[in-house]
Write an enzyme that holds these catalytic residues in place. Structure first.
Site, PDB file in Angstrom:
ATOM      1  N   VAL A  15       0.838  -1.214   0.000  1.00 54.66           N
ATOM      2  CA  VAL A  15       0.000   0.000   0.000  1.00 54.66           C
ATOM      3  C   VAL A  15       0.869   1.259   0.000  1.00 54.66           C
ATOM      4  O   VAL A  15       0.654   2.186  -0.798  1.00 54.66           O
ATOM      5  CB  VAL A  15      -0.955   0.003   1.223  1.00 54.66           C
ATOM      6  CG1 VAL A  15      -1.810   1.270   1.223  1.00 54.66           C
ATOM      7  CG2 VAL A  15      -1.844  -1.244   1.222  1.00 54.66           C
ATOM      8  N   ARG A  46      11.290  -0.899   7.415  1.00 51.53           N
ATOM      9  CA  ARG A  46      12.046  -1.803   8.271  1.00 51.53           C
ATOM     10  C   ARG A  46      13.445  -2.043   7.693  1.00 51.53           C
ATOM     11  O   ARG A  46      14.417  -2.083   8.393  1.00 51.53           O
ATOM     12  CB  ARG A  46      11.280  -3.136   8.370  1.00 51.53           C
ATOM     13  CG  ARG A  46      11.770  -4.090   9.397  1.00 51.53           C
ATOM     14  CD  ARG A  46      10.831  -5.270   9.478  1.00 51.53           C
ATOM     15  NE  ARG A  46      10.250  -5.541   8.150  1.00 51.53           N
ATOM     16  CZ  ARG A  46       9.258  -6.379   7.917  1.00 51.53           C
ATOM     17  NH1 ARG A  46       8.707  -7.018   8.924  1.00 51.53           N
ATOM     18  NH2 ARG A  46       8.798  -6.582   6.703  1.00 51.53           N
ATOM     19  N   VAL A 134     -11.339  -0.743   5.983  1.00 51.99           N
ATOM     20  CA  VAL A 134     -12.409  -1.699   5.658  1.00 51.99           C
ATOM     21  C   VAL A 134     -12.751  -1.587   4.178  1.00 51.99           C
ATOM     22  O   VAL A 134     -13.059  -0.504   3.690  1.00 51.99           O
ATOM     23  CB  VAL A 134     -13.682  -1.445   6.490  1.00 51.99           C
ATOM     24  CG1 VAL A 134     -14.749  -2.484   6.162  1.00 51.99           C
ATOM     25  CG2 VAL A 134     -13.373  -1.436   7.972  1.00 51.99           C
ATOM     26  N   ASP A 203      -9.321 -11.351   9.726  1.00 53.68           N
ATOM     27  CA  ASP A 203      -9.335 -10.090   8.975  1.00 53.68           C
ATOM     28  C   ASP A 203     -10.771  -9.551   8.858  1.00 53.68           C
ATOM     29  O   ASP A 203     -11.037  -8.379   9.130  1.00 53.68           O
ATOM     30  CB  ASP A 203      -8.734 -10.328   7.581  1.00 53.68           C
ATOM     31  CG  ASP A 203      -8.770  -9.098   6.703  1.00 53.68           C
ATOM     32  OD1 ASP A 203      -7.918  -8.211   6.892  1.00 53.68           O
ATOM     33  OD2 ASP A 203      -9.665  -9.004   5.841  1.00 53.68           O
ATOM     34  N   LYS A 207     -12.710  -6.089  10.538  1.00 54.01           N
ATOM     35  CA  LYS A 207     -13.509  -5.142   9.742  1.00 54.01           C
ATOM     36  C   LYS A 207     -14.943  -5.077  10.265  1.00 54.01           C
ATOM     37  O   LYS A 207     -15.556  -3.994  10.297  1.00 54.01           O
ATOM     38  CB  LYS A 207     -13.480  -5.563   8.270  1.00 54.01           C
ATOM     39  CG  LYS A 207     -12.085  -5.411   7.659  1.00 54.01           C
ATOM     40  CD  LYS A 207     -11.970  -6.152   6.337  1.00 54.01           C
ATOM     41  CE  LYS A 207     -10.599  -5.957   5.697  1.00 54.01           C
ATOM     42  NZ  LYS A 207     -10.353  -6.848   4.570  1.00 54.01           N
TER      43      LYS A 207
HETATM   44  P1  NDP Z   1       3.324  -4.728   3.597  1.00 52.40           P
HETATM   45  O1  NDP Z   1       3.778  -5.861   4.422  1.00 52.40           O
HETATM   46  O2  NDP Z   1       3.375  -4.865   2.125  1.00 52.40           O
HETATM   47  O3  NDP Z   1       4.175  -3.425   3.998  1.00 52.40           O
HETATM   48  C1  NDP Z   1       4.488  -3.113   5.317  1.00 52.40           C
HETATM   49  C2  NDP Z   1       5.499  -1.980   5.320  1.00 52.40           C
HETATM   50  O4  NDP Z   1       5.768  -1.639   6.673  1.00 52.40           O
HETATM   51  C3  NDP Z   1       6.838  -2.331   4.677  1.00 52.40           C
HETATM   52  O5  NDP Z   1       7.291  -1.263   3.904  1.00 52.40           O
HETATM   53  C4  NDP Z   1       7.762  -2.550   5.885  1.00 52.40           C
HETATM   54  O6  NDP Z   1       9.107  -2.185   5.641  1.00 52.40           O
HETATM   55  C5  NDP Z   1       7.176  -1.584   6.879  1.00 52.40           C
HETATM   56  N1  NDP Z   1       7.476  -1.942   8.255  1.00 52.40           N
HETATM   57  C6  NDP Z   1       7.243  -3.099   8.887  1.00 52.40           C
HETATM   58  N2  NDP Z   1       7.655  -3.033  10.177  1.00 52.40           N
HETATM   59  C7  NDP Z   1       8.180  -1.810  10.343  1.00 52.40           C
HETATM   60  C8  NDP Z   1       8.775  -1.142  11.418  1.00 52.40           C
HETATM   61  N3  NDP Z   1       8.931  -1.731  12.607  1.00 52.40           N
HETATM   62  N4  NDP Z   1       9.221   0.139  11.238  1.00 52.40           N
HETATM   63  C9  NDP Z   1       9.077   0.755  10.036  1.00 52.40           C
HETATM   64  N5  NDP Z   1       8.500   0.166   8.965  1.00 52.40           N
HETATM   65  C10 NDP Z   1       8.069  -1.106   9.118  1.00 52.40           C
HETATM   66  O7  NDP Z   1       1.846  -4.362   4.099  1.00 52.40           O
HETATM   67  P2  NDP Z   1       0.638  -3.771   3.237  1.00 52.40           P
HETATM   68  O8  NDP Z   1       1.101  -2.590   2.487  1.00 52.40           O
HETATM   69  O9  NDP Z   1      -0.040  -4.866   2.504  1.00 52.40           O
HETATM   70  O10 NDP Z   1      -0.386  -3.341   4.404  1.00 52.40           O
HETATM   71  C11 NDP Z   1      -0.177  -2.159   5.151  1.00 52.40           C
HETATM   72  C12 NDP Z   1      -1.438  -1.877   5.983  1.00 52.40           C
HETATM   73  O11 NDP Z   1      -2.538  -1.678   5.114  1.00 52.40           O
HETATM   74  C13 NDP Z   1      -1.840  -3.004   6.937  1.00 52.40           C
HETATM   75  O12 NDP Z   1      -2.406  -2.440   8.083  1.00 52.40           O
HETATM   76  C14 NDP Z   1      -2.915  -3.736   6.150  1.00 52.40           C
HETATM   77  O13 NDP Z   1      -3.816  -4.431   6.960  1.00 52.40           O
HETATM   78  C15 NDP Z   1      -3.593  -2.572   5.467  1.00 52.40           C
HETATM   79  N6  NDP Z   1      -4.330  -2.917   4.261  1.00 52.40           N
HETATM   80  C16 NDP Z   1      -3.699  -3.605   3.257  1.00 52.40           C
HETATM   81  C17 NDP Z   1      -4.379  -3.926   2.100  1.00 52.40           C
HETATM   82  C18 NDP Z   1      -3.718  -4.643   0.992  1.00 52.40           C
HETATM   83  O14 NDP Z   1      -4.382  -4.914  -0.019  1.00 52.40           O
HETATM   84  N7  NDP Z   1      -2.441  -4.954   1.080  1.00 52.40           N
HETATM   85  C19 NDP Z   1      -5.801  -3.557   1.948  1.00 52.40           C
HETATM   86  C20 NDP Z   1      -6.352  -2.797   3.053  1.00 52.40           C
HETATM   87  C21 NDP Z   1      -5.630  -2.509   4.168  1.00 52.40           C
HETATM   88  P3  NDP Z   1      10.012  -2.933   4.505  1.00 52.40           P
HETATM   89  O15 NDP Z   1       9.451  -2.497   3.208  1.00 52.40           O
HETATM   90  O16 NDP Z   1      11.370  -2.429   4.742  1.00 52.40           O
HETATM   91  O17 NDP Z   1       9.820  -4.388   4.768  1.00 52.40           O
HETATM   92  N1  HSE Z   2      -6.249  -9.783   3.071  1.00 51.88           N
HETATM   93  C1  HSE Z   2      -7.297  -8.829   2.866  1.00 51.88           C
HETATM   94  C2  HSE Z   2      -8.300  -9.413   1.877  1.00 51.88           C
HETATM   95  C3  HSE Z   2      -6.688  -7.542   2.354  1.00 51.88           C
HETATM   96  O1  HSE Z   2      -8.070 -10.490   1.312  1.00 51.88           O
HETATM   97  O2  HSE Z   2      -9.348  -8.818   1.679  1.00 51.88           O
HETATM   98  C4  HSE Z   2      -7.622  -6.375   2.459  1.00 51.88           C
HETATM   99  O3  HSE Z   2      -7.894  -6.001   3.750  1.00 51.88           O
END
Ligand code: NDP
Ligand code: HSE
Length: 441
Positions: A15, A46, A134, A203, A207
């Site tokens: 995201v 991270r 959500v 999950d 929501k």
């Molecule tokens: P990812 O795992 O793809 O990305 C997580 C990011 O957080 C990475 O860039 C990671 O760093 C960074 N990170 C992890 N731990 C730390 C830390 N301790 N300090 C700093 N940075 C950190 O997750 P998503 O993008 O998929 O999801 C992000 C959020 O969005 C979550 O809350 C998820 O539930 C929500 N969400 C996701 C959706 C989706 O379709 N993916 C849909 C709706 C909500 P690095 O890149 O270095 O590993």
């Molecule tokens: N894992 C979730 C899904 C991502 O499959 O809908 C969106 O929250």
């Protein structure tokens, strides 16, 4: 134009990287809509060395010190797309208390401890927005949080997890079993390497808690939500649903109602259920999400779209960033948490639902009467009974006949106790399938 609005972006994964890309691509439009340009003050990750493709951003903006970034004086807004409970909770509480607006997609944190975030936002006089938490791209929380505040919502029924909807849709389309459909979802990148949060319903339950809190002006947390995942759904269940003119979906259901003492309360649950093919959610296929809201004056409302994916979710995040930016420029705040109703959450046993039960039985006199007697003892009314000869698709091996019973609405505890007693009947060889039925009554 006024001075820039400075963003701390926490997370640059699926995201976060799309948030960064869209901020760059749409910078002129976003600035015009807000009335001030947006600037990225820093991006916390991270792993500094991770390959992030051709992200249009200066490498020196990346840091591993999220807290240091949040605390900087030149940061106005914190965008959190990391996920998880800690350290995200501490970061966001700190930011909000310091008066910095927060935009987050973190459904797990909001469902686990939304109160900590709302309280910190109130303390710091800051905005807390979470549209992406959500149903991804679907504009859903703002309608619940603002547009429908003149109405009374009675029920919210949704498909809010794309991975499980993909799996169930594949099982329905091809007759595949759960394991086979999960494998396909993993190969296509829908299911994560560890699919537990999706397939076990965690999950969707997070929501559901967020939706129920907004719909009923009541704090509902993840622990208040009854949860069952889809791992036990079999190809035989899917075939049984088809024979009934139904399909199986993982539903989140939040409903107003009276508790055992007649007091107004809410029930919030996530579980697989059969819904008739004519139900508005039945045709929601693939990894799409949809949420059906029933409000007293507005009537039925349907929200549909992409519930996941980097760009789709970033769209919702950026919508929140624009809202936050406008508020800051106007010197106003977003609507704060509305939890005045403070309704009790009913236990699952009191939730009203219907069951579809498929039994392998001996085909001899008195069996139907014995089975019907068990339903009657628990005050559960039978709506339909169908008998299929042994050897049909849904019949178990060695069964003389298959009895398919659908009940009228009854408390879940009575329905569950009925099924338990059916297991003890001599005439019942096995219970082939038990599924809740929603809609259509
Ligand atoms: P990812 O795992 O793809 O990305 C997580 C990011 O957080 C990475 O860039 C990671 O760093 C960074 N990170 C992890 N731990 C730390 C830390 N301790 N300090 C700093 N940075 C950190 O997750 P998503 O993008 O998929 O999801 C992000 C959020 O969005 C979550 O809350 C998820 O539930 C929500 N969400 C996701 C959706 C989706 O379709 N993916 C849909 C709706 C909500 P690095 O890149 O270095 O590993
Ligand atoms: N894992 C979730 C899904 C991502 O499959 O809908 C969106 O929250």
């Amino acid at each position: 134009m006024t001075s820039p609005l400075r963003l701390a972006i926490l997370g640059c994964g699926t995201v976060g990287s799309e948030v960064v890309r869209l901020l760059h691509e749409q910078s002129a439009d976003l600035a015009a809509r807000i009335g001030a340009p947006l600037e990225i003050a820093g991006i916390a990750v991270r792993r500094l060395g991770r390959d992030r493709g051709n992200l249009p951003v200066a490498p020196e903006l990346f840091t591993t010190d999220a807290l240091g970034l949040i605390k900087r004086d030149d940061v106005d807004v914190v965008v959190e797309v990391v996920g998880g409970i800690e350290p995200a909770r501490s970061w966001l509480v700190d930011a909000l208390r310091a008066g910095k607006s927060v935009v987050t997609a973190n459904k797990a944190l909001l469902a686990e401890d939304g109160a900590a975030l709302h309280d910190a936002a109130a303390d710091g006089g800051a905005d807390l927005y979470y549209e992406a938490a959500v149903a991804g791209a679907i504009p859903l929380l703002r309608p619940l949080r603002e547009s429908l505040h003149g109405d009374r919502i009675n029920r919210v029924t949704g498909i809010v997890n794309g991975t499980t909807n993909f799996i169930l849709s594949a099982m329905d389309a091809t007759g595949a079993g759960f394991a086979e459909a999960l494998e396909e979802a993993t190969e296509l990148g829908y299911a994560e390497a560890d699919p537990t949060a999706d397939v076990e319903g965690f999950d969707a339950a997070a929501k559901a808690a967020i939706l129920a809190s907004l719909a009923f002006h009541t704090r509902v947390g993840a622990a208040d939500v009854y949860r069952e995942g889809i791992t036990e759904v079999t190809a035989a269940d899917v075939a049984s649903a088809k024979a009934m003119g139904c399909t199986i979906k993982l539903l989140c259901i939040a409903a107003r109602g009276a508790d055992a003492t007649g007091r107004e309360s809410v029930s919030v649950r996530v579980h697989p259920a059969m819904i008739p093919l004519g139900h508005p959610l039945a045709s929601v296929g693939d990894a799409y999400n949809a949420v059906f809201v029933e409000a007293e004056a507005a009537g039925p409302l349907m929200f549909y779209g992409r519930g996941a994916g980097g760009a789709a979710t970033a769209s919702a995040v950026l919508g929140d960033v624009v809202a936050v930016g406008r508020n800051r420029l106007a010197g106003v705040r977003a609507p704060s948490e509305s939890a005045y109703a403070d309704l009790a959450v009913r236990p699952m046993g009191e939730a009203l639902t219907r069951y579809h039960v498929s039994l392998d039985v001996a085909d001899k006199p008195g069996v139907l009467a014995a089975v019907a007697g068990v339903f009657a003892r628990h005050d559960v009314s039978i709506a339909t009974v169908r008998q299929a000869p042994a050897g049909t698709e849904s019949a178990g091996r060695g069964a003389d006949a298959v009895l398919v019973i659908v009940t009228h609405t009854a408390p879940d505890a009575a329905l569950a106790a009925t099924v338990e007693d059916l297991r003890g009947l001599d005439a019942v060889r096995s219970i082939a399938s038990v599924l809740r039925v929603e809609g259509g009554e």
